[in-house]
Every structure is written in C-alpha cells, then in structure tokens.
Scaffold this motif. Structure first.
Motif, PDB file in Angstrom:
ATOM      1  N   SER A 140       0.864  -1.095  -0.299  1.00  0.00           N
ATOM      2  CA  SER A 140      -0.001   0.298   0.100  1.00  0.00           C
ATOM      3  C   SER A 140       0.891   1.201   0.044  1.00  0.00           C
ATOM      4  O   SER A 140       1.915   1.224   0.471  1.00  0.00           O
ATOM      5  N   ILE A 141       0.417   2.385  -0.688  1.00  0.00           N
ATOM      6  CA  ILE A 141       1.239   3.405  -0.822  1.00  0.00           C
ATOM      7  C   ILE A 141       0.747   4.845  -0.047  1.00  0.00           C
ATOM      8  O   ILE A 141      -0.710   5.018  -0.563  1.00  0.00           O
ATOM      9  N   ARG A 142       1.274   5.495   0.469  1.00  0.00           N
ATOM     10  CA  ARG A 142       0.827   6.744   0.981  1.00  0.00           C
ATOM     11  C   ARG A 142       1.668   7.879   0.609  1.00  0.00           C
ATOM     12  O   ARG A 142       2.928   7.766   0.290  1.00  0.00           O
ATOM     13  N   ARG A 143       1.148   9.152   0.152  1.00  0.00           N
ATOM     14  CA  ARG A 143       1.685  10.080  -0.369  1.00  0.00           C
ATOM     15  C   ARG A 143       1.890  11.134   1.202  1.00  0.00           C
ATOM     16  O   ARG A 143       1.022  11.237   2.067  1.00  0.00           O
ATOM     17  N   VAL A 144       3.206  11.346   1.583  1.00  0.00           N
ATOM     18  CA  VAL A 144       3.679  11.990   2.888  1.00  0.00           C
ATOM     19  C   VAL A 144       3.807  13.476   2.724  1.00  0.00           C
ATOM     20  O   VAL A 144       4.706  13.686   1.901  1.00  0.00           O
ATOM     21  N   GLY A 145       3.261  14.389   3.296  1.00  0.00           N
ATOM     22  CA  GLY A 145       3.422  15.512   3.370  1.00  0.00           C
ATOM     23  C   GLY A 145       3.597  16.216   4.742  1.00  0.00           C
ATOM     24  O   GLY A 145       3.479  15.562   5.842  1.00  0.00           O
ATOM     25  N   THR A 146       3.748  17.530   4.820  1.00  0.00           N
ATOM     26  CA  THR A 146       4.087  18.176   6.102  1.00  0.00           C
ATOM     27  C   THR A 146       2.673  18.193   6.930  1.00  0.00           C
ATOM     28  O   THR A 146       2.921  18.310   8.148  1.00  0.00           O
ATOM     29  N   GLU A 147       1.666  18.087   6.185  1.00  0.00           N
ATOM     30  CA  GLU A 147       0.209  18.085   6.924  1.00  0.00           C
ATOM     31  C   GLU A 147      -0.259  16.501   7.302  1.00  0.00           C
ATOM     32  O   GLU A 147      -1.293  16.417   7.748  1.00  0.00           O
ATOM     33  N   GLY A 148       0.714  15.712   7.110  1.00  0.00           N
ATOM     34  CA  GLY A 148       0.166  14.217   7.472  1.00  0.00           C
ATOM     35  C   GLY A 148       0.304  13.460   6.096  1.00  0.00           C
ATOM     36  O   GLY A 148       1.235  13.745   5.310  1.00  0.00           O
ATOM     37  N   SER A 149      -0.378  12.415   5.962  1.00  0.00           N
ATOM     38  CA  SER A 149      -0.097  11.439   4.673  1.00  0.00           C
ATOM     39  C   SER A 149      -1.634  11.146   4.239  1.00  0.00           C
ATOM     40  O   SER A 149      -2.635  11.468   5.118  1.00  0.00           O
ATOM     41  N   VAL A 150      -1.541  10.964   2.828  1.00  0.00           N
ATOM     42  CA  VAL A 150      -2.892  10.295   2.310  1.00  0.00           C
ATOM     43  C   VAL A 150      -2.703   9.073   1.246  1.00  0.00           C
ATOM     44  O   VAL A 150      -1.692   9.019   0.631  1.00  0.00           O
ATOM     45  N   VAL A 151      -3.750   8.114   1.504  1.00  0.00           N
ATOM     46  CA  VAL A 151      -3.515   6.946   0.503  1.00  0.00           C
ATOM     47  C   VAL A 151      -3.396   7.348  -0.981  1.00  0.00           C
ATOM     48  O   VAL A 151      -4.018   8.282  -1.214  1.00  0.00           O
ATOM     49  N   VAL A 152      -2.664   6.721  -1.533  1.00  0.00           N
ATOM     50  CA  VAL A 152      -2.531   6.907  -3.064  1.00  0.00           C
ATOM     51  C   VAL A 152      -3.192   5.408  -3.501  1.00  0.00           C
ATOM     52  O   VAL A 152      -2.848   4.172  -3.089  1.00  0.00           O
ATOM     53  N   ASP A 153      -3.806   5.451  -4.729  1.00  0.00           N
ATOM     54  CA  ASP A 153      -4.406   4.203  -5.605  1.00  0.00           C
ATOM     55  C   ASP A 153      -3.261   3.459  -6.147  1.00  0.00           C
ATOM     56  O   ASP A 153      -2.930   4.081  -7.237  1.00  0.00           O
ATOM     57  N   ARG A 154      -2.704   2.303  -5.681  1.00  0.00           N
ATOM     58  CA  ARG A 154      -1.439   1.739  -6.100  1.00  0.00           C
ATOM     59  C   ARG A 154      -1.925   0.956  -7.527  1.00  0.00           C
ATOM     60  O   ARG A 154      -1.256   0.749  -8.113  1.00  0.00           O
ATOM     61  N   SER A 155      -3.176   0.815  -7.726  1.00  0.00           N
ATOM     62  CA  SER A 155      -3.302   0.144  -9.012  1.00  0.00           C
ATOM     63  C   SER A 155      -3.100   1.084 -10.116  1.00  0.00           C
ATOM     64  O   SER A 155      -2.975   0.553 -11.294  1.00  0.00           O
ATOM     65  N   GLU A 156      -2.785   2.314  -9.969  1.00  0.00           N
ATOM     66  CA  GLU A 156      -2.375   3.303 -11.171  1.00  0.00           C
ATOM     67  C   GLU A 156      -0.875   3.437 -11.352  1.00  0.00           C
ATOM     68  O   GLU A 156      -0.566   4.106 -11.863  1.00  0.00           O
ATOM     69  N   LEU A 157      -0.134   2.804 -10.207  1.00  0.00           N
ATOM     70  CA  LEU A 157       1.226   2.907 -10.225  1.00  0.00           C
ATOM     71  C   LEU A 157       1.799   1.546 -10.723  1.00  0.00           C
ATOM     72  O   LEU A 157       1.364   0.631 -10.723  1.00  0.00           O
ATOM     73  N   ALA A 158       3.191   1.723 -11.170  1.00  0.00           N
ATOM     74  CA  ALA A 158       3.970   0.678 -11.645  1.00  0.00           C
ATOM     75  C   ALA A 158       5.373   1.170 -11.080  1.00  0.00           C
ATOM     76  O   ALA A 158       5.740   2.277 -11.203  1.00  0.00           O
ATOM     77  N   ALA A 159       6.321   0.072 -10.704  1.00  0.00           N
ATOM     78  CA  ALA A 159       7.488   0.235 -10.315  1.00  0.00           C
ATOM     79  C   ALA A 159       8.257   0.087 -11.507  1.00  0.00           C
ATOM     80  O   ALA A 159       8.061  -0.844 -12.313  1.00  0.00           O
ATOM     81  N   VAL A 160       9.312   0.965 -11.918  1.00  0.00           N
ATOM     82  CA  VAL A 160      10.177   0.750 -13.234  1.00  0.00           C
ATOM     83  C   VAL A 160      11.559   0.248 -13.122  1.00  0.00           C
ATOM     84  O   VAL A 160      11.940   0.498 -12.246  1.00  0.00           O
ATOM     85  N   GLN A 161      11.906  -0.713 -14.120  1.00  0.00           N
ATOM     86  CA  GLN A 161      13.008  -1.430 -13.743  1.00  0.00           C
ATOM     87  C   GLN A 161      13.946  -1.149 -15.160  1.00  0.00           C
ATOM     88  O   GLN A 161      13.460  -0.175 -15.988  1.00  0.00           O
TER      89      GLN A 161
END
Ligand code: CTP
Ligand code: MG
Length: 245
Positions: A140-161
């Motif tokens: 599971s992925i979260r975007r972390v900022g100064t105000e806290g964190s928010v979940v990111v929809d991982r189905s839209e993401l890919a790890a690049v090799q």
C-alpha cells in the motif's frame, strides 16, 4: 530502420558509489556467486540479444572493471562516467554509435531475466521509440507531506526497472535536450517522455531487482546460487509446495 530481431548495444551504468550498500568497493564490483555484479549484468544482456556492451565506470576503477569483465560473453568497451546517473548515461551514449537500438541498464540489476531483456529489445525492434519493464506495486502506498499523509491508489502505479530500450538517435537527441534544459531525472524513459515521446511498457520481473541496500545482497545471493545450480539465465522457479512436502 529496425527489425524485431536486430541485436542491441548494451549501455551498462556502473559509475555510482554504492553509498546505500556501503562496503569497500562500489556494488558493481561486489562478487556474488563467484562473479562481480557487473559481469552478471553484461552476461544477462548478452543472453537477451545484446551483441556488445559499453560499460560506464568511475575513472579510478577502470583497471578493476577491466579485470571484472575480462571474460564477459560479449565485447566490452569501458567509458568514464559522470557525477549523476544521467551524466553517466550521456557519456556512454557517445560510445554506442549513431543508430540502432540501445538498452540502458543498471549494473546493479544483475539478474534481469533474458526474457525481460528480449521483450524490451523486441518492442523497440517493432517500432517503439522507448520501451521499459514495469511491475505492479505490491505495498500500500501513501503520499507523505508536512500536513500528514494520504493514501494513493496503487492500481494506477508501476515500479520501473531496467533495461530501458531506445532508438539510439532519439535517445541521444533527448539527452542533449535534457542537458540544455537542466532537467533532473532518475531514468532515461523520463528523458524521452520530457521530449514528448511515448513510453511503451513491457512486463518486468522480480529478479530484475536493484541491489541497493545490504538486505538485497541476501536475495541476490539466493538468486545467484539458483542460477549457478541450474546453469540458466531465466527466472528462478520458486516452488512453495516443495517446501511443504
Ligand atoms: N550510476 C552511474 N553513475 C552515477 C550514479 C549511478 O553510473 N553517477 C549507476 C550505478 O552504478 C548503478 C545505477 O546507476 O548501477 C543505479 O544507481 P544506484 O542504484 O543509485 O547506484 P549508486 O548511485 O551506486 O548507489 P547509491 O545511490 O546508494 O550511492
Ligand atoms: Mg545513486
């Protein structure tokens, strides 16, 4: 004009310092399964259809790399790198020639299966300007900022090799443009994308993992042992049922 089975030039970047791994030598020279990582990488690219390699290294280690690659399975030319990865790629591009297909690969990904290398090479041979291997994100992925964190929809993401494959003339001109504009990037697909070119995705593989931190040496050692035992360059079969018997 390219064709689907045209051999490619491998551009292997090995000029980093391996700070996160630590140890006395940069990770490309670390031996696993009896061979330095850079040698595994060059041989993996050869198994996937590269017929020569340009390996980018730190100036002070050129003799060590010459020894490490003395018995590589394809001819190797050594080139001195730069301070950022993108500078090392740019230096290497000066030695790959004017046209054809180039596969840019991290020396730190020694166990990329031949099937992944071949898929990238064939995508460019079939007309893609830029082709890269990707994997689904499993955490599971979260975007972390100064105000806290928010979940990111991982189905839209890919790890690049890597390897990332390109038409040589296009990648050269995109790197020149990136240098002129002062772009900071972490891979070469980003350099092409910034110039407006489409990026083609092919399936990556867990074995194309980047050796980055000490934990990764444990995994890499297991992969190397399985490769040495089977004498193959393909993915290592993990049979979980076998353990249970
Ligand atoms: N690389 C390079 N030239 C640089 C920086 C990196 O050729 N100036 C290469 C590394 O040798 C590696 C690949 O790019 O094969 C991916 O980079 P990374 O995993 O970050 O390796 P290092 O930069 O060596 O490691 P660290 O960031 O932990 O210092
Ligand atoms: Mg680095």
């Amino acid at each position: 004009m390219q064709n689907i089975d045209e051999p490619a030039v491998a551009l292997v970047v090995a000029a980093g310092s391996g700070t996160r791994l630590g140890g006395p030598v940069p990770k490309a020279l670390v031996e696993i399964g009896g061979r330095p990582l850079v040698r595994w990488s060059v041989d993996a690219l050869a198994a996937g259809g590269c017929d020569r390699a340009v390996v980018v290294v730190a100036a002070e280690l050129i003799d060590d790399f010459r020894v490490a690659l003395a018995e590589a399975s394809i001819p190797v030319e050594l080139v001195v790198g730069g301070s950022r990865r993108q500078d090392s790629v740019a230096h290497g591009l000066a030695a790959v020639g004017e046209q054809g297909i180039v596969l840019v690969h991290d020396a730190a990904r020694p166990f990329v299966p031949a099937q992944v290398v071949q898929a990238v090479r064939r995508a460019v041979g079939s007309g893609a300007v830029c082709a890269i291997p990707v994997l689904p994100v499993v955490d599971s992925i979260r975007r972390v900022g100064t105000e806290g964190s928010v979940v990111v929809d991982r189905s839209e993401l890919a790890a690049v090799q890597t390897p990332q494959g390109f038409d040589i003339a296009t990648l050269r001109s995109c790197h020149l443009r990136a240098a002129e504009l002062g772009l900071e990037v972490t891979d070469d697909a980003a350099v092409c994308e910034a110039a407006g070119h489409p990026v083609t995705l092919v399936p990556g593989a867990r074995e194309a993992m980047k050796v980055t931190e000490p934990f990764d040496i444990v995994v890499a050692t297991a992969i190397a042992a399985a490769r040495v035992a089977s004498g193959s360059e393909g993915p290592v079969a993990v049979d979980l049922n076998k353990e249970k018997q």
